[in-house]
Motif scaffolding. Structure first.
Motif, PDB file in Angstrom:
ATOM      1  N   GLU A  24       0.822  -1.211   0.000  1.00 49.02           N
ATOM      2  CA  GLU A  24       0.000   0.000   0.000  1.00 49.02           C
ATOM      3  C   GLU A  24       0.857   1.263   0.000  1.00 49.02           C
ATOM      4  O   GLU A  24       0.360   2.342   0.238  1.00 49.02           O
ATOM      5  CB  GLU A  24      -0.906   0.010   1.221  1.00 49.02           C
ATOM      6  N   GLN A  27      -0.297   3.975  -2.449  1.00 49.13           N
ATOM      7  CA  GLN A  27      -1.549   4.586  -2.008  1.00 49.13           C
ATOM      8  C   GLN A  27      -1.263   5.566  -0.871  1.00 49.13           C
ATOM      9  O   GLN A  27      -1.830   6.645  -0.825  1.00 49.13           O
ATOM     10  CB  GLN A  27      -2.529   3.511  -1.547  1.00 49.13           C
ATOM     11  N   TRP A  28      -0.399   5.204   0.045  1.00 54.35           N
ATOM     12  CA  TRP A  28      -0.042   6.063   1.169  1.00 54.35           C
ATOM     13  C   TRP A  28       0.583   7.357   0.655  1.00 54.35           C
ATOM     14  O   TRP A  28       0.232   8.444   1.092  1.00 54.35           O
ATOM     15  CB  TRP A  28       0.937   5.300   2.068  1.00 54.35           C
ATOM     16  N   SER A  30       0.209   8.696  -2.297  1.00 56.63           N
ATOM     17  CA  SER A  30      -0.804   9.445  -3.023  1.00 56.63           C
ATOM     18  C   SER A  30      -1.715  10.204  -2.069  1.00 56.63           C
ATOM     19  O   SER A  30      -2.062  11.361  -2.320  1.00 56.63           O
ATOM     20  CB  SER A  30      -1.618   8.483  -3.884  1.00 56.63           C
ATOM     21  N   LEU A  31      -2.096   9.577  -0.970  1.00 53.56           N
ATOM     22  CA  LEU A  31      -2.941  10.259   0.015  1.00 53.56           C
ATOM     23  C   LEU A  31      -2.201  11.407   0.681  1.00 53.56           C
ATOM     24  O   LEU A  31      -2.789  12.454   0.954  1.00 53.56           O
ATOM     25  CB  LEU A  31      -3.428   9.263   1.061  1.00 53.56           C
ATOM     26  N   LYS A  33       0.157  13.223  -0.717  1.00 55.42           N
ATOM     27  CA  LYS A  33       0.211  14.307  -1.702  1.00 55.42           C
ATOM     28  C   LYS A  33      -1.133  15.017  -1.808  1.00 55.42           C
ATOM     29  O   LYS A  33      -1.193  16.241  -1.924  1.00 55.42           O
ATOM     30  CB  LYS A  33       0.615  13.764  -3.062  1.00 55.42           C
ATOM     31  N   LEU A  34      -2.217  14.257  -1.764  1.00 55.29           N
ATOM     32  CA  LEU A  34      -3.547  14.855  -1.819  1.00 55.29           C
ATOM     33  C   LEU A  34      -3.781  15.751  -0.609  1.00 55.29           C
ATOM     34  O   LEU A  34      -4.297  16.860  -0.738  1.00 55.29           O
ATOM     35  CB  LEU A  34      -4.619  13.764  -1.890  1.00 55.29           C
ATOM     36  N   TRP A  35      -3.393  15.271   0.567  1.00 55.37           N
ATOM     37  CA  TRP A  35      -3.568  16.064   1.787  1.00 55.37           C
ATOM     38  C   TRP A  35      -2.761  17.359   1.692  1.00 55.37           C
ATOM     39  O   TRP A  35      -3.254  18.435   2.041  1.00 55.37           O
ATOM     40  CB  TRP A  35      -3.151  15.272   3.014  1.00 55.37           C
TER      41      TRP A  35
END
Length: 83
Positions: A24, A27-28, A30-31, A33-35
Motif C-alpha cells: 500500500e 496509495q499512502w 498518493s494520500l 500528496k492529496l492532503w
C-alpha cells in the motif's frame, strides 16, 4: 551492549507499526500528496478571503480610497513574489 541497542529496537518497533504495508506504499504516498495539496489550497483561499475582507473594510470605513487599496495590493503581490 544489549542495553545500548534497546532504544534502537524500540524505535524500530514503533516505526514499523506506523509505516504502511509495502503493498500500500503508493496509495499512502498518493494520500499524503492529496492532503498536502488540499491543505495548501485551503490556506491560499483563506488568505485571499482575509485580504479581500481587509481591503473592503479599509474602503468601507473611509480610511483609504479604492486606488490606494489597489496600489497596496499590487505592491504587496510584487514584494511577495520576490520574497
Amino acid at each position: 551492549r544489549a542495553a545500548s541497542k534497546l532504544p534502537s529496537r524500540c524505535c524500530d518497533r514503533v516505526m514499523n507499526t506506523i509505516e504502511p504495508p509495502t503493498n500500500e506504499k503508493h496509495q499512502w504516498t498518493s494520500l499524503a500528496k492529496l492532503w498536502n495539496f488540499l491543505h495548501a489550497s485551503f490556506t491560499i483561499i483563506l488568505a485571499l478571503f482575509l485580504a479581500i475582507g481587509c481591503s473592503y473594510s479599509r474602503v468601507y470605513l473611509g480610511y483609504h480610497s479604492p486606488v490606494q487599496v489597489y496600489a497596496g495590493s499590487v505592491l504587496g503581490m510584487i514584494l511577495g513574489a520576490f520574497w
